[in-house]
Design an enzyme around this catalytic site. Sequence first.
Site, PDB file in Angstrom:
ATOM      1  CB  SER A 238      42.316  20.880  33.896  1.00 65.63           C
ATOM      2  OG  SER A 238      41.627  22.010  33.720  1.00 65.63           O
TER       3      SER A 238
HETATM    4  N1  SAH Z   1      38.406  23.235  30.745  1.00 58.78           N
HETATM    5  C1  SAH Z   1      39.522  23.593  29.775  1.00 58.78           C
HETATM    6  C2  SAH Z   1      40.617  24.084  30.596  1.00 58.78           C
HETATM    7  C3  SAH Z   1      40.182  25.467  30.770  1.00 58.78           C
HETATM    8  S1  SAH Z   1      41.325  26.978  31.324  1.00 58.78           S
HETATM    9  C4  SAH Z   1      40.073  22.092  29.219  1.00 58.78           C
HETATM   10  O1  SAH Z   1      39.331  21.143  29.483  1.00 58.78           O
HETATM   11  O2  SAH Z   1      40.975  22.454  28.466  1.00 58.78           O
HETATM   12  C5  SAH Z   1      40.653  28.037  31.635  1.00 58.78           C
HETATM   13  C6  SAH Z   1      39.512  28.762  30.722  1.00 58.78           C
HETATM   14  O3  SAH Z   1      38.924  29.827  31.309  1.00 58.78           O
HETATM   15  C7  SAH Z   1      40.545  29.561  29.670  1.00 58.78           C
HETATM   16  O4  SAH Z   1      40.578  29.035  28.367  1.00 58.78           O
HETATM   17  C8  SAH Z   1      39.934  30.989  29.758  1.00 58.78           C
HETATM   18  O5  SAH Z   1      40.121  31.577  28.439  1.00 58.78           O
HETATM   19  C9  SAH Z   1      38.621  30.939  30.048  1.00 58.78           C
HETATM   20  N2  SAH Z   1      38.052  31.931  31.023  1.00 58.78           N
HETATM   21  C10 SAH Z   1      38.577  32.646  32.000  1.00 58.78           C
HETATM   22  N3  SAH Z   1      37.649  33.683  32.310  1.00 58.78           N
HETATM   23  C11 SAH Z   1      36.454  33.306  31.521  1.00 58.78           C
HETATM   24  C12 SAH Z   1      35.086  33.746  31.463  1.00 58.78           C
HETATM   25  N4  SAH Z   1      35.021  35.169  32.470  1.00 58.78           N
HETATM   26  N5  SAH Z   1      34.407  33.602  30.665  1.00 58.78           N
HETATM   27  C13 SAH Z   1      34.549  32.295  30.113  1.00 58.78           C
HETATM   28  N6  SAH Z   1      35.886  31.735  29.959  1.00 58.78           N
HETATM   29  C14 SAH Z   1      36.613  32.135  31.002  1.00 58.78           C
END
Ligand code: SAH
Length: 212
Positions: free
Chosen positions: A60
């Site tokens: 992000s």
């Molecule tokens: N917080 C992260 C950025 C997240 S990007 C950082 O600091 O880098 C969003 C993430 O959510 C992705 O890695 C994706 O795999 C995850 N995601 C999407 N759906 C999900 C679910 N149902 N359970 C767990 N993770 C999920």
Amino acid sequence: MMDAENQMQFLFQLRKNGVTDTRTLEAMEKVDRGVFMRGVFSDRVYEDMPLPIACGQTISQPSVVGLMTQSLNVQPRDKVLEVGTGSGYQAAVLSHLARRVYTVDRHRKLVREAREIFDELGLVNITAITADGSRGLPDQAPFDRIIVTAAAEDPPGPLLEQLRVGGIMVVPVGQSDAVQSLIKVTRGPNRFEYDELLPVRFVPLLEGLGQD
Ligand code: SAH
């Protein structure tokens, strides 16, 4: 390693974009975003923009990490759940504010890589788990704070259930291919309160585990 000039520029951009909470800024000062990018895009990691990581996901934008963190108003005794580990950056920031951080991602590979970095940095109060975070983490519930870093069409029911009374959850809500709203949910004794914070853009919250 983040040098003094990068550090100043980084903090300046955070403040300019609305991250004003001292504890949040201090926590972000302690975490080098470059470490979570593993050297890729190394000249851009201190700019205020989202960047691609493995498994087609994104780390992000720093100011969004900051705004979400300060809206969560984490207290030192708190047990926090993050849904969407991604690079691990947001979890690392939270680990400096909370007692305990559980972070889950549906991609095994991302969890494995983030875990390695948490170990290297000695962030022993983070537990990273491969799981479908839309179901929460029932074994560890209830949570004082929940942060969802992928966009849901509605705040997932299991997460609302796993939020402690008096707890706060921030979650981007809306269609994945459109601008979403960051929502702050506060659980009162008898009902949930919803506040719309700001427009954001996140990858979708998907069901089930990823392929890798
Ligand atoms: N917080 C992260 C950025 C997240 S990007 C950082 O600091 O880098 C969003 C993430 O959510 C992705 O890695 C994706 O795999 C995850 N995601 C999407 N759906 C999900 C679910 N149902 N359970 C767990 N993770 C999920």
